[in-house]
Design a protein around this motif. Structure first.
Motif, short mmCIF file in Angstrom:
data_model
loop_
_atom_site.label_atom_id
_atom_site.label_comp_id
_atom_site.label_asym_id
_atom_site.label_seq_id
_atom_site.Cartn_x
_atom_site.Cartn_y
_atom_site.Cartn_z
N ASN A 1 0.82 -1.21 0.00
CA ASN A 1 0.00 0.00 0.00
C ASN A 1 0.86 1.27 0.00
N ASP B 1 -7.58 5.27 -4.21
CA ASP B 1 -8.56 4.45 -3.48
C ASP B 1 -8.72 3.07 -4.09
N GLN C 1 -7.01 -2.54 0.43
CA GLN C 1 -7.32 -3.75 1.20
C GLN C 1 -7.41 -3.39 2.68
N ASN C 2 -8.07 -4.25 3.44
CA ASN C 2 -8.05 -4.17 4.91
C ASN C 2 -8.54 -2.82 5.44
N THR C 3 -9.51 -2.22 4.74
CA THR C 3 -10.12 -0.95 5.15
C THR C 3 -9.08 0.15 5.38
N GLU C 4 -8.01 0.14 4.60
CA GLU C 4 -6.97 1.15 4.76
C GLU C 4 -7.31 2.44 4.02
N ASP C 5 -6.52 3.47 4.28
CA ASP C 5 -6.71 4.76 3.63
C ASP C 5 -5.79 4.89 2.42
N ASN D 1 -1.43 0.24 -4.24
CA ASN D 1 -2.27 -0.89 -3.83
C ASN D 1 -2.07 -2.12 -4.72
N SER E 1 -12.07 -11.67 12.57
CA SER E 1 -12.46 -10.25 12.56
C SER E 1 -12.08 -9.53 13.85
#
Length: 401
Positions: free
Chosen positions: A41, A84, A88-92, A206, A276
């Protein structure tokens, strides 16, 4: 007619004013059983780069990397904001990687080993600046040296102009030589009249490598420590948070002599989380650590093909710089025979790695109530009075007998 023309012009103006717009161009269907093998990322790096390791990987000692070899004045560095697309993994969307011109004398090389995985798909967000190379060309190697584009669904792509990024999907699912391959690499070369320029760049963000585990036998989470419920203060014994056998028999201790001890730290790592869970707490082993051993008791009764994973880092330059791994089949005598990974140099927190200790080829580790893993520490730092090593999200996975 006037209303129609006004509507069309309005849409064009609206789209033209949209900033940092990500347009996906993805017609590849990824198998839902695929897992994320490698992921870049680029959010933790800044400045000029010569070799970029993945931010997340299931194969931490495999040599996965991105480089920009060749000649001339071109080089890699970071840009911001990133994209955007393909996060992955709800990253910014933090930062991304750019390959600067002149790019016609260099290649962006992604070393992406697939050991233990098949049905590979590689994806990344990409764009170019207005003076960046117009065309990206894709090829791959299965021997680490000779490149080809045979069987590849996409071999060339004309980059959109930043901030409009496209998602490129390279589908290797029908190329069997890519499967379970420690030498797999992807090469991106750059062409077009701009590629020889002294300004401009191509941008990437990404980067993901996904695939299906080669083994089709179901894996069970035999033991798991997330450490999120650790008590404060010095700890002498840490039971597993989850175990298919008994949480009281799956334990972690820090045995030996001297002033070293183990306690909790925060925040923990998000790597190798299960069920989770959140990155809450982790476990640290304080210096002096050269007189102590981390003893992880992990019975495998009723299970086989054991694989252990955990996230790890050291606190600072004063934390022990070497971790050594061994195992015991009788709970007393330790050895490294058959273990592919026996040592590791941890990075400094918050740069964690996931270590994989594969015992699947060690028959004595199967169905063994006395199975134990040991971690000891080396390097000049290990005898210090400050600094520590940290672990989080310890898992033992195995097949049922």
């Amino acid at each position: 007619m006037q209303k129609t023309t006004f509507f069309i012009l309005s849409i064009i103006l609206l789209l033209g004013c949209t900033e940092d717009r990500n347009i996906e161009n993805n017609d590849v269907v990824i198998d839902p059983t695929s897992v994320l093998i490698h992921y870049w990322n680029f959010n933790t790096i800044t400045g000029t780069q010569t070799l970029v390791n993945p931010d997340v990987t299931l194969l931490p000692l495999s040599g996965a990397s991105i480089s920009y070899p060749g000649s001339g004045a071109g080089y890699m560095d970071t840009f911001t904001p990133g994209y955007d697309s393909n996060l992955q993994n709800t990253e910014d969307a933090g930062s991304g990687l750019r390959a600067r011109n002149p790019s016609d004398t260099r290649n962006l090389v992604m070393a992406v080993p697939t050991t233990g995985y098949k049905t590979i798909v590689v994806q990344f967000a990409t764009a170019a600046t207005s003076s960046g190379a117009q065309t990206q060309n894709y090829s791959y190697t299965v021997d680490g040296t000779n490149y080809s584009n045979e069987g590849l669904n996409t071999t060339t792509f004309n980059s959109t102009i930043d901030p409009i990024a496209s998602l490129v999907s390279l589908d290797f699912t029908s190329i069997t030589g890519v499967n379970n391959n420690p030498n797999f690499k992807i090469k991106i070369s750059f062409t077009g009249s701009n590629a020889s320029g002294t300004s401009g760049n191509n941008r990437f963000d990404n980067v993901t490598v996904k695939g299906i585990p080669v083994s089709t036998t179901p894996l069970y989470l035999l033991h798991y420590w997330n450490f999120n419920n650790l008590a404060t203060g010095t700890l002498t014994n840490v039971n597993a948070d989850i175990s298919l056998l008994s949480t009281s028999t799956a334990t972690i201790k820090y045995t030996g002599t001297g002033a070293g001890y183990m306690d909790q730290y925060t925040p923990g790592s998000a790597l190798n989380l299960q069920n989770s869970d959140v990155a809450g707490l982790g476990l640290r082993f304080r210096n002096p650590s050269d007189t102590r051993n981390v003893i992880i008791t992990a019975p495998t009764t009723g299970y086989k093909n054991v694989v252990m994973k955990f996230a790890t880092a050291r606190s600072s330059a004063s934390g022990a710089s070497i971790q050594n791994y061994s195992y015991s089949l009788d709970g007393v005598n330790f050895l490294t025979t058959g273990l592919a990974t026996t040592t590791f140099n941890p990075n400094i927190d918050p740069s964690y790695d996931v270590i994989t200790l594969d015992f699947s080829a060690i028959i004595g580790a199967n169905n063994n109530p006395n199975f134990v893993v040991k971690i000891n520490f080396g390097g000049t730092e290990a005898s210090g009075i400050s600094g520590n090593n940290r672990i989080d999200n310890v898992t033992f996975q195995a097949n049922h007998i």
